[in-house]
Design an enzyme around this catalytic site. Structure first.
Site, PDB file in Angstrom:
ATOM      1  N   ARG A   1       0.837  -1.195   0.000  1.00  0.00           N
ATOM      2  CA  ARG A   1       0.000   0.000   0.000  1.00  0.00           C
ATOM      3  C   ARG A   1       0.872   1.244   0.000  1.00  0.00           C
ATOM      4  NH1 ARG A   1      -2.006   0.014   4.843  1.00  0.00           N
ATOM      5  NH2 ARG A   1      -0.686   1.741   5.550  1.00  0.00           N
TER       6      ARG A   1
ATOM      7  N   TYR B   1     -15.619  17.864 -15.656  1.00  0.00           N
ATOM      8  CA  TYR B   1     -16.060  16.464 -15.740  1.00  0.00           C
ATOM      9  C   TYR B   1     -17.139  16.191 -14.690  1.00  0.00           C
ATOM     10  CZ  TYR B   1     -15.793  11.455 -14.634  1.00  0.00           C
ATOM     11  OH  TYR B   1     -16.099  10.154 -14.342  1.00  0.00           O
TER      12      TYR B   1
ATOM     13  N   ASP C   1      -6.546  19.158 -14.900  1.00  0.00           N
ATOM     14  CA  ASP C   1      -6.889  17.825 -15.391  1.00  0.00           C
ATOM     15  C   ASP C   1      -6.489  17.769 -16.863  1.00  0.00           C
ATOM     16  OD1 ASP C   1      -8.090  15.502 -16.367  1.00  0.00           O
ATOM     17  OD2 ASP C   1      -9.825  15.685 -15.045  1.00  0.00           O
TER      18      ASP C   1
ATOM     19  N   LYS D   1      -7.878   6.456 -19.344  1.00  0.00           N
ATOM     20  CA  LYS D   1      -8.124   6.926 -20.696  1.00  0.00           C
ATOM     21  C   LYS D   1      -6.857   6.801 -21.548  1.00  0.00           C
ATOM     22  CE  LYS D   1     -12.147   8.158 -18.894  1.00  0.00           C
ATOM     23  NZ  LYS D   1     -11.982   8.127 -17.428  1.00  0.00           N
TER      24      LYS D   1
END
Length: 408
Positions: free
Chosen positions: A66, A118, A190, A215
């Site tokens: 982690r 978004y 972004d 993406k």
């Protein structure tokens, strides 16, 4: 991980340590990808272990997956190199990236966000961040001076996308950064729609760049992930702490897959943009289309900014079909190569109806204000043969408009 400090269990990446000496494609292939010194494996192996042996108490390279993992370290080094950053971070999704960045803010903080943001980011800011005491003002940043009017004493950062989703409006990153920094605010960009191949916001003054790596960065529609990069040591320290404390980290396998995708990013982005330009020009010339939105068209109201700020225009095209929601539905049902699906940035072409899919969570009046009409279709133009994609759109347009008996 910083590209200036890329020593890990799999060796030291010379390319990532000296990114300024290399072109984009070379960095995409070699940054964070030093051959395994133990076996000579050209591709660093997948490390699935959750825990790692320590040489002595507190003497280790990796402790727990982690906190860090060899595959994640490699990917983060590559992301940092491509975004011209000192520090890179990988998260379990783009939304997790957004949440972690916004968790650097204390309750009582205020955020200024571009209004055409978004849908998932809008939802997080309005529903989650708000409940944690962080308020957001959504502003039209076609005029960057609107930031000044929205500032408060407790404003801490400006959040922008450029191009925006789905109306492909642009925001002048350098101008926003100048205004924000005068007031001591951070700027988050972004960069999902363009990737670092076409735009590097940190070079334009931004403090943090984020992506949905699901993406273009991964590019094959088989990994959900987010990334962030920054040159700020202070912000990097906060993000590294929160990355571990919140624990929204990607699996080693997803990091392995995403880094494999990165290696062809420069090749894919060129083809995405070439195909998108062909599709946009066809749509603009069609009598079956009301309007087309693509930064590479001279008709785009911010085409000059696109040429100044971007190195290419990307693979996203939006257009308003002549007709109504029924016409749009018919078009989306009649395409053969454009698959009706959410998401974007994969090698395959996708199409969707934002008003009822990705941006359905917005109130009708909000969608109207942003120009997200019921006949607005968003295309993620893939890397298939461009002439096949244009032909597919042509036949679907003809069928959709004719069947709905829309006058042209």
């Amino acid at each position: 991980m910083s590209p200036a400090n890329t020593t890990n269990a799999f060796g030291t990446s010379r390319v990532a340590a000296e990114p300024q000496q290399y072109g984009f494609g070379t960095l995409a292939i070699h940054a964070g990808a030093e051959p395994d010194p133990a076996t000579g494996a050209v591709i660093p192996p997948l490390s699935l272990s959750t825990t790692f042996k320590q040489r002595a108490v507190g003497d280790f390279v990796y402790e727990y997956s982690r906190s860090d993992n060899p595959n994640r370290s490699n990917l983060e080094a590559a992301i940092a190199a491509l975004e011209h950053a000192k520090h890179g971070f990988a998260f379990s999704s783009g939304s997790a990236t957004t949440a972690t960045v916004l968790n650097t803010l204390a309750p009582g903080s205020h955020v200024i966000s571009v209004n055409d943001v978004y849908g998932g980011t809008h939802r997080y800011l309005n529903k989650v961040a708000h409940s944690m005491g962080v308020e957001t003002t959504f502003v039209d940043l076609a005029d960057v001076n609107n930031i000044r009017d929205a500032m408060r004493d407790n404003t801490r950062l400006v959040w922008i996308e450029t191009p925006t989703n789905p109306t492909l409006r642009l925001v002048d990153i350098a101008a926003v950064s100048e205004i924000a920094h005068e007031a001591g605010l951070y700027v988050i960009v972004d960069n999902t729609f363009l990737s670092p191949y076409f735009q590097t916001p940190l070079d334009l003054g931004a403090d943090v760049v984020v992506h949905s790596a699901t993406k273009y960065l991964n590019g094959h529609s088989d990994v959900v992930m987010g990334v962030a990069a920054t040159n700020s040591d202070a912000l990097a320290s906060k993000l590294r702490f929160l990355q571990n404390a919140i624990g929204a980290v990607p699996s080693p396998f997803d990091c392995y897959q995403a880094q494999r995708g990165l290696k062809t990013l420069h090749l894919r982005m060129r083809q995405h943009a070439e195909n998108a330009q062909s599709v946009a020009e066809f749509l603009e010339a069609s009598p079956l289309v009301d309007s087309v939105i693509y930064p590479g068209l001279e008709s785009h109201p911010q085409h000059a900014l696109a040429k100044r700020q971007m190195r290419g225009f990307g693979g996203m095209v939006s257009f308003r079909i002549k007709g109504d929601s029924s016409t749009a539905d018919r078009f989306l049902q009649r395409t053969h190569l454009f698959t009706l699906a959410e998401s974007l940035g994969g090698v395959e072409s996708l199409a969707e109806l934002p008003a009822r899919m990705t941006h359905a969570g917005l109130a009708p009046e909000e969608r109207h204000e942003l120009g997200i009409s019921d006949n607005l279709i968003r295309l993620s133009v893939g890397v298939e043969d461009g002439e096949d994609l244009v032909a597919d759109i042509a036949q679907a347009l003809q069928s959709a408009v004719a069947e709905n008996k829309v006058r042209i």
